[in-house]
Design a protein around this motif. Structure first.
Motif, PDB file in Angstrom:
ATOM      1  N   GLN A  68       0.825  -1.203   0.000  1.00  0.00           N
ATOM      2  CA  GLN A  68       0.000   0.000   0.000  1.00  0.00           C
ATOM      3  C   GLN A  68       0.868   1.266   0.000  1.00  0.00           C
ATOM      4  O   GLN A  68       0.603   2.215  -0.738  1.00  0.00           O
ATOM      5  CB  GLN A  68      -0.932   0.004   1.203  1.00  0.00           C
ATOM      6  N   THR A  70       3.927   1.562  -1.102  1.00  0.00           N
ATOM      7  CA  THR A  70       4.587   1.657  -2.405  1.00  0.00           C
ATOM      8  C   THR A  70       3.636   2.194  -3.463  1.00  0.00           C
ATOM      9  O   THR A  70       3.995   3.073  -4.251  1.00  0.00           O
ATOM     10  CB  THR A  70       5.117   0.277  -2.827  1.00  0.00           C
ATOM     11  N   ASN A  71       2.423   1.687  -3.504  1.00  0.00           N
ATOM     12  CA  ASN A  71       1.433   2.159  -4.477  1.00  0.00           C
ATOM     13  C   ASN A  71       1.102   3.636  -4.270  1.00  0.00           C
ATOM     14  O   ASN A  71       0.989   4.390  -5.242  1.00  0.00           O
ATOM     15  CB  ASN A  71       0.165   1.314  -4.417  1.00  0.00           C
ATOM     16  N   ASN A  72       0.932   4.049  -3.027  1.00  0.00           N
ATOM     17  CA  ASN A  72       0.646   5.460  -2.743  1.00  0.00           C
ATOM     18  C   ASN A  72       1.796   6.363  -3.167  1.00  0.00           C
ATOM     19  O   ASN A  72       1.582   7.452  -3.705  1.00  0.00           O
ATOM     20  CB  ASN A  72       0.350   5.676  -1.262  1.00  0.00           C
ATOM     21  N   LEU A  74       4.068   5.711  -5.492  1.00  0.00           N
ATOM     22  CA  LEU A  74       4.227   5.726  -6.943  1.00  0.00           C
ATOM     23  C   LEU A  74       3.112   6.498  -7.656  1.00  0.00           C
ATOM     24  O   LEU A  74       3.296   6.951  -8.782  1.00  0.00           O
ATOM     25  CB  LEU A  74       4.303   4.294  -7.487  1.00  0.00           C
ATOM     26  N   LYS A  75       1.964   6.670  -7.013  1.00  0.00           N
ATOM     27  CA  LYS A  75       0.847   7.407  -7.620  1.00  0.00           C
ATOM     28  C   LYS A  75       1.034   8.914  -7.517  1.00  0.00           C
ATOM     29  O   LYS A  75       0.369   9.668  -8.202  1.00  0.00           O
ATOM     30  CB  LYS A  75      -0.475   7.014  -6.959  1.00  0.00           C
ATOM     31  N   GLN A  76       1.929   9.343  -6.638  1.00  0.00           N
ATOM     32  CA  GLN A  76       2.143  10.775  -6.463  1.00  0.00           C
ATOM     33  C   GLN A  76       2.861  11.346  -7.688  1.00  0.00           C
ATOM     34  O   GLN A  76       3.808  10.736  -8.206  1.00  0.00           O
ATOM     35  CB  GLN A  76       2.986  11.053  -5.227  1.00  0.00           C
ATOM     36  N   PRO A  77       2.424  12.518  -8.133  1.00  0.00           N
ATOM     37  CA  PRO A  77       3.151  13.151  -9.236  1.00  0.00           C
ATOM     38  C   PRO A  77       4.472  13.724  -8.719  1.00  0.00           C
ATOM     39  O   PRO A  77       4.596  14.102  -7.568  1.00  0.00           O
ATOM     40  CB  PRO A  77       2.206  14.265  -9.689  1.00  0.00           C
ATOM     41  N   GLN A  83      11.077   9.979  -5.542  1.00  0.00           N
ATOM     42  CA  GLN A  83      10.195   8.866  -5.180  1.00  0.00           C
ATOM     43  C   GLN A  83      11.002   7.602  -4.890  1.00  0.00           C
ATOM     44  O   GLN A  83      10.698   6.870  -3.945  1.00  0.00           O
ATOM     45  CB  GLN A  83       9.183   8.595  -6.286  1.00  0.00           C
TER      46      GLN A  83
END
Length: 138
Positions: A68, A70-72, A74-77, A83
């Protein structure tokens, strides 16, 4: 008279104890020792099973938290290098936390199982075999 080896004598004592237990001819004190031994063995087995289940469930929970996070992240611009650095830092922190968690619970298991229950079990088994051997020599 020929002397029997120790392992043969021990095996004969164990067989004699087993036949006395199944026949129900154990004196009350020895029967209580057998019952206490069974209880201690059950406690040892239950402790090992519960500890293993807890550690496995904790690994699955931590794995889900890492996924979770990692996904959060990686979703950040934003920039890729920043990152990756944050992700690397999170992974190192989680690895350190997991190692400390396992070390704590393994130390607790060692304290409980090896320092408390194993000596108790050894004493009970020594008592049972000692009384059986003393009765068989009479």
């Amino acid at each position: 008279m020929e002397e029997t080896p120790a392992h043969v004598s021990l095996a004969r004592s164990a067989i004699a104890l087993d036949t006395e237990i199944t026949a129900g001819r154990l004196p009350p004190v020895a029967a209580a020792g057998v019952l206490l031994t069974k209880i201690v063995l059950a406690m040892v087995m239950a402790s090992v099973v519960l500890l293993a289940a807890y550690l496995i469930s904790a690994d699955f929970t931590e794995g889900a938290a890492l996924t979770q996070a990692t996904n959060n992240l990686l979703k950040q611009p934003g920039g890729g290098a920043e990152q990756l650095h944050q992700l690397s830092e999170i992974i190192h922190q989680l690895a350190d936390q997991r190692a400390a968690f396992r070390a704590f619970w393994l130390q607790m298991a060692q304290l409980i199982l090896l320092n408390l229950l194993l000596p108790l079990l050894t004493a009970l088994l020594g008592y049972i075999f000692g009384t059986t051997r003393a009765r068989s020599e009479e």
